[in-house]
Design an enzyme around this catalytic site. Structure first.
Site, PDB file in Angstrom:
ATOM      1  N   HIS A  63       0.899  -1.198  -0.038  1.00  0.00           N
ATOM      2  CA  HIS A  63       0.075  -0.074  -0.051  1.00  0.00           C
ATOM      3  C   HIS A  63       0.838   1.188  -0.217  1.00  0.00           C
ATOM      4  O   HIS A  63       0.220   2.324  -0.191  1.00  0.00           O
ATOM      5  CB  HIS A  63      -0.946  -0.192   1.163  1.00  0.00           C
ATOM      6  CG  HIS A  63      -1.960  -0.764   0.953  1.00  0.00           C
ATOM      7  ND1 HIS A  63      -3.444  -0.735   1.353  1.00  0.00           N
ATOM      8  CD2 HIS A  63      -2.283  -2.165   0.298  1.00  0.00           C
ATOM      9  CE1 HIS A  63      -4.336  -1.701   0.805  1.00  0.00           C
ATOM     10  NE2 HIS A  63      -3.661  -2.728   0.153  1.00  0.00           N
ATOM     11  N   SER A  72       0.174  -1.202  -6.298  1.00  0.00           N
ATOM     12  CA  SER A  72      -0.039  -2.115  -7.305  1.00  0.00           C
ATOM     13  C   SER A  72       0.876  -1.886  -8.394  1.00  0.00           C
ATOM     14  O   SER A  72       0.726  -0.627  -9.149  1.00  0.00           O
ATOM     15  CB  SER A  72      -1.283  -2.907  -7.658  1.00  0.00           C
ATOM     16  OG  SER A  72      -1.695  -3.582  -6.664  1.00  0.00           O
ATOM     17  N   LYS A 107     -14.040  -8.330  -8.363  1.00  0.00           N
ATOM     18  CA  LYS A 107     -13.140  -9.249  -9.404  1.00  0.00           C
ATOM     19  C   LYS A 107     -12.291 -10.438  -8.658  1.00  0.00           C
ATOM     20  O   LYS A 107     -12.335 -11.468  -8.834  1.00  0.00           O
ATOM     21  CB  LYS A 107     -12.136  -8.278  -9.962  1.00  0.00           C
ATOM     22  CG  LYS A 107     -11.390  -8.903 -11.057  1.00  0.00           C
ATOM     23  CD  LYS A 107     -10.625  -7.836 -12.054  1.00  0.00           C
ATOM     24  CE  LYS A 107     -10.103  -8.599 -13.209  1.00  0.00           C
ATOM     25  NZ  LYS A 107      -9.460  -7.760 -14.350  1.00  0.00           N
ATOM     26  N   ASP A 108     -11.985  -9.858  -7.438  1.00  0.00           N
ATOM     27  CA  ASP A 108     -11.117 -11.003  -6.739  1.00  0.00           C
ATOM     28  C   ASP A 108     -12.176 -11.912  -6.066  1.00  0.00           C
ATOM     29  O   ASP A 108     -11.606 -12.898  -6.172  1.00  0.00           O
ATOM     30  CB  ASP A 108     -10.359 -10.322  -5.399  1.00  0.00           C
ATOM     31  CG  ASP A 108      -9.193  -9.806  -5.621  1.00  0.00           C
ATOM     32  OD1 ASP A 108      -8.816  -9.880  -6.931  1.00  0.00           O
ATOM     33  OD2 ASP A 108      -8.465  -8.999  -4.886  1.00  0.00           O
ATOM     34  N   GLU A 161       7.363 -33.641  -1.289  1.00  0.00           N
ATOM     35  CA  GLU A 161       6.096 -33.066  -2.049  1.00  0.00           C
ATOM     36  C   GLU A 161       6.568 -32.404  -3.309  1.00  0.00           C
ATOM     37  O   GLU A 161       7.438 -31.907  -3.497  1.00  0.00           O
ATOM     38  CB  GLU A 161       5.413 -32.051  -1.069  1.00  0.00           C
ATOM     39  CG  GLU A 161       4.872 -32.713   0.116  1.00  0.00           C
ATOM     40  CD  GLU A 161       3.695 -33.605  -0.141  1.00  0.00           C
ATOM     41  OE1 GLU A 161       3.689 -34.790  -0.717  1.00  0.00           O
ATOM     42  OE2 GLU A 161       2.604 -33.239   0.079  1.00  0.00           O
TER      43      GLU A 161
END
Lengths: 203, 408
Positions: free
Chosen positions: B207, B211, B234-235, B278
């Site tokens: 922040h 972005s 959207k997320d 894994e």
């Protein structure tokens, strides 16, 4: 991750609604084989006699299978581990999770049980598990065609049963899964249209 | 309600916080769905913490009871199978999401100035996550749990002079045993909360610098839109897609990521035919095995994870927008991704013959990608500037170059 599992995933993504239900009659036949044959030497310590009630056995039938053992008792092998060690020079493994503990699952177990043959030296050997210490309990190596067929059926039944024993909630899980996936598909479609609607404000 | 909020706001900046970080937080409107994976990672972290807390209520961290207690959860605890499969599948989902998140950062060059600290906090998060996953994998106390922990703790033998002591100290004994299990359980419960705290730091850094965006140019104010409601919805749509895939595995193929051998209780007397970690560790494991010397392998593996932190300095191009306007960087990115998949395949199989050689070649390609980047990126910068760029991108690149030369 084996290829089996990958194909299984692709299959389930494509046909998630069509996953086969285990055949209960087959599981009951397999349970009899497990109790009467396997359980002589192998434990199934995560399976209790009371679990058989979930396979559609009546209480009287389970009582006959458990003999003097309690309803809540696990299926512990009838031979003591020390005796087994003396007899087979190994303690036979617990079978509760066997269908999950081998790549191939129930198919592996079926192939192992039916994989006994008589080798060139006249000794019993196994195609799937060379050097196996388990005897050919169903004597498939000596069986004729008809006998073979009946043994193969028993092997199929007990393999199906062991798959159930390794994952008794599988049917419940898939049944619930259909609703959960259905819910999320619906929710996601709605979210998609809501997203379109909200983003329209920017036009 | 309004009176209550006003009461709180006088004492705590609740409304300003929500305004600043959510309803007014300016977000580039051109962010694609690739920018949604950070949110997904946060969501999976919450799934893991919540399911983990419930598992811990029924799990017994004792080498004699652990394996049985997992079966107790699977068979007797109400919906225990669901909680455990959500958690075991969640571990894989977490890495799938994080690796995608990292791939997006690499492709679009989001690690570049001024986002170095954001990238490094992410790197720290990756390390914490790897440690958490590794320790969690011991807890079911199956064969692969036991031998995986044995192999990985053994790597610390490569430490000069004190190797043996460090391995014994990590395990709490000469071999992986009950003390190892109890300490791994304790730390496996602690680390997720450290991860949570590190996520907060990661978000504060985000922040601050805001972005990045796929165009590579700093957007004008008019191109920024508030995070809420545009990116919350959207997320959430992205989350819906994620949940469908994740839950299909949980409900229909829950053993997909559980090795068959881990359904056999740990047995210190019997090594499994093939010790495979894994899937999310396989590429690094392949690098470890491709170096013939133990110490060399361990160093190579450690560098292969840590080298991402150097990206802001290895990538010397001033052309923004990541791979979008940089054909050579784009090619390198795709080769690198393919290389990682091949390494993953190699890591899953015994190293012999051709496969061993493939592993060595892929390890070389892995490190060469990073080593060549400083030179390739400068050369590519001159090449694309000479060839021509969209005016806004070219202007930004020329400005950055001028600034850098002015500083010298």
């Amino acid at each position: 991750m084996s290829n089996n599992k990958l194909f299984g995933l692709i299959f389930c993504l494509m046909f998630s609604a069509g996953v086969a239900h285990a055949d209960e009659a087959q599981l009951r036949r397999g349970a009899h084989v497990a109790v009467e044959v396997c359980n002589t030497c192998h434990s199934l310590k995560y399976v209790k006699y009371s679990d058989f009630l979930k396979l559609g056995f009546s209480k009287a039938e389970v009582d006959a299978m458990r003999g003097t053992k309690g309803m809540a008792d696990p299926l512990i092998s009838q031979m003591a581990p020390a005796d087994e060690l003396a007899m087979f020079s190994t303690v036979p493994p617990d079978l509760s999770l066997m269908a999950k503990a081998r790549d191939g699952g129930a198919n592996y177990i079926y192939a192992m049980i039916t994989g006994f043959y008589t080798d060139a030296k006249g000794q019993t050997a196994n195609h799937v598990f060379p050097g196996i210490k388990m005897p050919d309990v169903f004597m498939i190596a000596q069986a004729d065609a008809a006998g073979r067929q009946s043994i193969e059926q028993k092997a199929r039944d007990v393999s199906a049963f062991l798959e159930w024993a390794s994952d008794p909630q599988a049917d419940e899980r898939r049944a619930l899964g259909r609703y959960v996936i259905g819910y999320f598909v619906l929710l996601t479609v709605l979210l998609y249209f809501l997203k379109k609607k909200i983003w329209k404000r920017l036009d | 309600m309004n009176k209550l909020i006003a009461w709180v706001d006088r004492r705590f900046p609740l409304t300003p916080f929500i305004k600043h970080e959510l309803t007014d937080y300016p977000t580039p409107r051109n962010l694609s769905y690739w920018w949604g994976f950070g949110f997904l990672a946060g969501f999976v972290l919450v799934i893991q913490i919540v399911t983990g807390i419930f598992l811990a209520m029924h799990y017994k961290p004792d080498s004699n009871l652990a394996f049985d207690s997992v079966q107790h959860i699977m068979r007797e605890v109400n919906y225990g199978w669901l909680i455990r499969y959500l958690h075991s599948t969640g571990a894989s989902a977490f890495f799938a999401v994080i690796y995608t998140h990292m791939a997006r950062t690499l492709y679009y060059g989001s690690y570049r100035r001024p986002r170095e600290l954001l990238w490094w906090t992410g790197q720290g998060l990756l390390l914490l996550m790897m440690a958490t996953a590794f320790m969690g994998y011991l807890l079911p106390w199956g064969q692969m749990s036991y031998w995986g922990a044995t192999v990985i703790t053994n790597l610390f033998k490569a430490t000069p002079v004190y190797g043996e002591q460090i391995v014994t100290w990590l395990r709490g004994g000469f071999a992986v045993d009950d003390p190892t299990l109890t300490r791994f359980f304790s730390l496996h419960y602690l680390f997720p909360f450290l991860i949570f705290a590190a996520v907060v730091i990661h978000l504060v850094a985000l922040h601050t610098v805001r972005s990045s965006n796929p165009s590579g140019i700093n957007l004008a104010d008019k191109d920024n839109i508030p995070f809420h409601p545009y990116f919350t919805i959207k997320d959430l749509f992205g989350l819906g897609i994620f949940m469908i895939v994740y839950l299909l595995i949980v409900f229909f193929k829950p053993d997909l990521f559980i090795d068959a051998a881990n359904n056999i209780p740990a047995n210190p007397m019997q090594t499994p035919a093939d010790i495979v970690p894994e899937w999310y560790f396989l590429p690094f494991y392949a690098i470890l095995r491709s170096v013939p010397d133990l110490a060399g392998g361990v160093v190579a593996m450690a560098i292969s994870v840590l080298i991402f932190a150097a990206m802001p300095y290895l990538d010397r191009s001033r052309v923004t927008g990541g791979a979008r306007y940089r054909p050579i960087y784009r090619a390198m990115f795709y080769i690198f991704v393919i290389d990682i998949f091949v390494l993953g395949y190699v890591g899953a199989h015994p190293p012999a013959g051709t496969l061993k050689m493939v592993g060595e070649v892929c390890t070389a390609i892995y490190f060469l990608t990073f080593l060549l980047l400083p030179f390739v990126s400068r050369w590519e910068e001159r090449f694309v500037l000479a060839r021509g760029l969209p005016p806004a991108v070219e202007a930004m690149a020329r400005k950055e170059i001028a600034e850098a030369e002015g500083n010298v």
